[in-house]
Enzyme design. Sequence first.
Site, PDB file in Angstrom:
ATOM      1  N   HIS A 256       0.672  -0.901   0.102  1.00 35.50           N
ATOM      2  CA  HIS A 256       0.031   0.227  -0.474  1.00 35.50           C
ATOM      3  C   HIS A 256       1.140   0.992   0.027  1.00 35.50           C
ATOM      4  CE1 HIS A 256      -3.503   2.479   1.072  1.00 35.50           C
ATOM      5  NE2 HIS A 256      -3.067   3.334   2.055  1.00 35.50           N
ATOM      6  N   GLU A 257       1.662   1.309   1.344  1.00 38.22           N
ATOM      7  CA  GLU A 257       2.444   2.668   0.639  1.00 38.22           C
ATOM      8  C   GLU A 257       2.805   2.539   0.072  1.00 38.22           C
ATOM      9  OE1 GLU A 257       2.112   4.636   3.172  1.00 38.22           O
ATOM     10  OE2 GLU A 257       0.609   3.276   4.016  1.00 38.22           O
ATOM     11  N   HIS A 260       1.921   4.412  -3.179  1.00 37.94           N
ATOM     12  CA  HIS A 260       2.365   6.086  -2.673  1.00 37.94           C
ATOM     13  C   HIS A 260       3.166   6.663  -3.413  1.00 37.94           C
ATOM     14  CE1 HIS A 260      -1.872   6.740  -0.523  1.00 37.94           C
ATOM     15  NE2 HIS A 260      -1.341   5.861   0.194  1.00 37.94           N
ATOM     16  N   GLU A 286      -4.650   7.552  -2.971  1.00 41.28           N
ATOM     17  CA  GLU A 286      -5.568   6.561  -2.419  1.00 41.28           C
ATOM     18  C   GLU A 286      -5.564   5.396  -3.386  1.00 41.28           C
ATOM     19  OE1 GLU A 286      -5.150   5.953   0.361  1.00 41.28           O
ATOM     20  OE2 GLU A 286      -6.145   4.130   1.488  1.00 41.28           O
TER      21      GLU A 286
HETATM   22 ZN    ZN Z   1      -3.113   5.418   1.684  1.00 38.42          ZN
END
Ligand code: ZN
Length: 497
Positions: A256-257, A260, A286
Amino acid sequence: MILAEVVDLHRAGAVLDWDQETYMPPGGVQNRSEQASTLSEVAHRRFTSDEVGRLLDDAEGAVAKMPFDSDEASLVRVTRRDYDLARKLPAELVAEIARSSSAARPFWQQARREANFAIFAPYLEKNIELNKRVAEALGYEKRPYDALLNRTEPGLTADQLEAIFAELKAAIVPLVADIKRHADAVDDSVLHRGFDPDKQIRYALDTVAALGYDLERGRQDISTHPFSIAFGPGDVRITTRVNRDFFNECLFGSIHEAGHGMYFQGIGRNLDRTTVWDGASPGVHESQSRLWENLVGRSLPFWHYFFPSLRKTFTEPLEGVDAEAFYRAVNKSYPSFIRVEADEVTYNLHVLLRFELENDMLEGRLKVRDVPEAWNELFKSYIGLDVPNDREGVLQDIHWSFVGFAEFPGYTLGNVISAQLMEKIRSDITDLDAHIERGEFATLLGWLQEHVYKHGRKFTPGELVERVTGGPLTPKPWIAYVRKKFGALYGLGLDRD
Ligand code: ZN
């Protein structure tokens, strides 16, 4: 130029934030908050100066005939938007917000610890009042929420969001109930068999590097809540956390990170040290983390590629497990109380509930003392669970302890946009799954780089989606995606309609 200085000040502040969340000793809190507020105050003053206004006036003339998506025209347009918003907020209000946020924090923490909403209630009352004042200062045509949204997701209105949420709710609430009836169809016990924490951290880092997160310009550390943070194109960091008894936390937190992080790493260097060098909005940001985490990381082709190395790394807990069984386990869906731990299907309902309550508070339909009861009622009707106490209910998120309403919708927009983009990606890269199954992620990364990353903040969320997919924001691709995926996982026979 002034903008480059302002960006440098914000980035210096970001380095301090990163340090605070990772290595700073507890005694550093007081000094650090003073440093952070000094930096942001200096940056704010510099940015909102009359001089920037004069420069903008001149620049607007100079770029008037340039294409909408040119670097120059975009820079002037985005800076104008930021500048006007920043100038509309009186300095006293900005200072009061900062003071009241840091004052509310310890009482929110205590209230949550003791599961006692009454301790936090006066601070929430104050924060609602401040949110209203921010909305009045910024101005809006229809609803106060519009003013706040314009800061986080420019171009979107509360009415538009309400329509998106209504469509999502109509699709998800019955799906959640269906899955609940078939809960036994997916067994995730393997995830709790005990995975060596150091090996998990190493495996997560190797995985995100394989996806395309550039370690020459990044690193991974440990923090209580995973986050990503950028100090510029050459230094974009991520953090993760690890739990021996629950496999999903570390690996999916890291992916997830890194989603980003890859977005940050891919913003055009031509935009560096300008207001345009950042993600388009929290929602678009997101969409990138969720795309890599869920649409890629929780897909079967992904596990066909990664499972053999995973089994080699964790021989004992994965004894007798195959890629397909593991894929099913990491996708188990079940109603739960805590938003940040919610699965793909139920997640948006947690966001919807907060969106509705924020609007009710802002528009005066809901009194603070009635918030816990309203929370619990909505929770029961959307997710089907009785909230046992306010710690697992209304007090769980940090967001209402500071003044920023209108931040939650970004989480749902992220899901919605990720599926819209993926639909387009699959029509452009028709053999995407075959690429993923071979561990070739460069085609996908290249596509995102070209269509999303490199533009930074040039476009609003709506403009970006329109440009890439040719249509407006719509939850339809996301709804189709979860129905297909979870219908198959749980044997729901949804393909009939
Ligand atoms: Zn996030």
